[in-house]
Design an enzyme around this catalytic site. Structure first.
Site, PDB file in Angstrom:
ATOM      1  CG  ASP A 125       4.210   2.758   7.159  1.00  0.00           C
ATOM      2  OD1 ASP A 125       4.014   1.949   6.305  1.00  0.00           O
ATOM      3  OD2 ASP A 125       4.951   2.707   8.097  1.00  0.00           O
ATOM      4  CB  THR A 136      -0.934   0.007   1.266  1.00  0.00           C
ATOM      5  OG1 THR A 136      -1.628  -1.473   1.446  1.00  0.00           O
ATOM      6  CG2 THR A 136      -2.167   1.114   1.124  1.00  0.00           C
ATOM      7  CD  GLU A 176       6.850  -0.250   8.575  1.00  0.00           C
ATOM      8  OE1 GLU A 176       6.488  -0.378   7.327  1.00  0.00           O
ATOM      9  OE2 GLU A 176       6.411  -0.787   9.487  1.00  0.00           O
TER      10      GLU A 176
HETATM   11  C1  5RP Z   1       5.662  -3.421   6.823  1.00  0.00           C
HETATM   12  C2  5RP Z   1       4.187  -2.837   7.217  1.00  0.00           C
HETATM   13  C3  5RP Z   1       3.257  -2.655   6.526  1.00  0.00           C
HETATM   14  O1  5RP Z   1       2.854  -1.514   6.521  1.00  0.00           O
HETATM   15  C4  5RP Z   1       2.127  -3.787   6.535  1.00  0.00           C
HETATM   16  O2  5RP Z   1       2.707  -4.910   6.434  1.00  0.00           O
HETATM   17  C5  5RP Z   1       1.047  -3.442   5.311  1.00  0.00           C
HETATM   18  O3  5RP Z   1       1.562  -4.066   3.959  1.00  0.00           O
HETATM   19  P1  5RP Z   1       0.653  -4.209   2.683  1.00  0.00           P
HETATM   20  O4  5RP Z   1       0.350  -2.755   2.507  1.00  0.00           O
HETATM   21  O5  5RP Z   1       1.390  -4.897   1.822  1.00  0.00           O
HETATM   22  O6  5RP Z   1      -0.622  -5.155   3.357  1.00  0.00           O
HETATM   23  O7  5RP Z   1       4.077  -2.739   8.276  1.00  0.00           O
HETATM   24  O8  5RP Z   1       6.707  -3.503   7.769  1.00  0.00           O
END
Ligand code: 5RP
Length: 228
Positions: free
Chosen positions: A82, A30, A104
């Site tokens: 994020d 995402t 993060e």
């Molecule tokens: C990475 C994360 C990502 O934000 C989380 O895993 C979501 O990923 P995606 O957008 O691929 O579902 O915390 O450490």
């Protein structure tokens, strides 16, 4: 379909990005949509500098033309965008299934405003009912930390990728702790962090200022302090 919802949430987050801002760049599929859309705005003349939360996001940002800076040069981030693995009604988060949770969290804590972009599948009535809690651990301490988490209940498993232990950008291991739903995220986040050898966990309590959730019936804007 799900990927299109992720892209819609990413596009909605661009409204918060203004000329001259320092922007925290998340990790995952995402957040990657956001980085690509931001790149296209930069090519259209928007001036921003990004601070990436992983090697993967750094590489993508450079590919799409988002200039990068560091927390050393820019210790205050205007806005971070994020993703998340799970979002509770109180806007507490589980993150880190992509393995970038420590950077993060560092970037989120350096940010004036954190926007989380998700598709509707990430919304949850009780945190911990959809995702395990990732815990990043210094390799030397892995058995001791695993033993401690086991004592508290649930099942901590060393994360693997292609049959080998997954190693984070920081050179650490990750325990995915399957746990019963979490009633007190702030307390559990502190409790995990108190274990020697733990770098941090994927519980992000009280961090998100805004969650943008793309659903099949439209975009939902969930703001901290409103109905939570
Ligand atoms: C990475 C994360 C990502 O934000 C989380 O895993 C979501 O990923 P995606 O957008 O691929 O579902 O915390 O450490």
């Amino acid at each position: 379909m799900m990927d299109e919802l992720k892209r819609q949430a990413a596009i909605a987050a661009l409204d918060a990005v203004k000329d001259g801002m320092i922007v925290g760049l998340g990790t995952g599929s995402t957040a990657a949509h956001f980085i690509r859309e931001l790149g296209s705005r930069v090519r259209g003349g928007l001036r921003v500098q990004g601070i990436p939360t992983s090697e993967e996001s750094s590489k993508l940002a450079l590919e799409v033309g988002v200039p990068l800076t560091t927390l050393h040069d820019q210790p205050v981030i205007d806005v971070t965008v994020d993703g998340a693995d799970e979002v509770s009604e109180g806007l507490d988060l589980i993150k880190g299934l992509g393995g970038a949770l420590v950077r993060e969290k560092v970037v989120a804590h350096a940010s004036n405003y954190v926007i989380i972009i998700v598709d509707e599948s990430k919304l949850s009535a009780r945190l911990g009912s959809k995702a395990p809690v990732p815990v990043e651990v210094v390799p030397f301490a892995i058995d001791a930390v695993r033993g401690q988490l086991k004592l508290w209940g649930g099942e901590p498993k060393i994360r693997e990728r292609e049959g080998k232990p997954f190693v984070s950008d920081n050179g650490n291991l990750i325990l995915d702790w399957w746990h019963e739903p979490i009633d007190q995220p702030i307390a559990l986040e502190k409790q995990i962090k108190g274990v020697t050898g733990v770098v941090d966990s994927g519980i992000f309590a009280n961090v998100a200022g805004l969650v943008i959730a793309a659903t099949s019936t439209g975009i939902r804007m969930l703001k901290r302090g409103e109905n939570n």
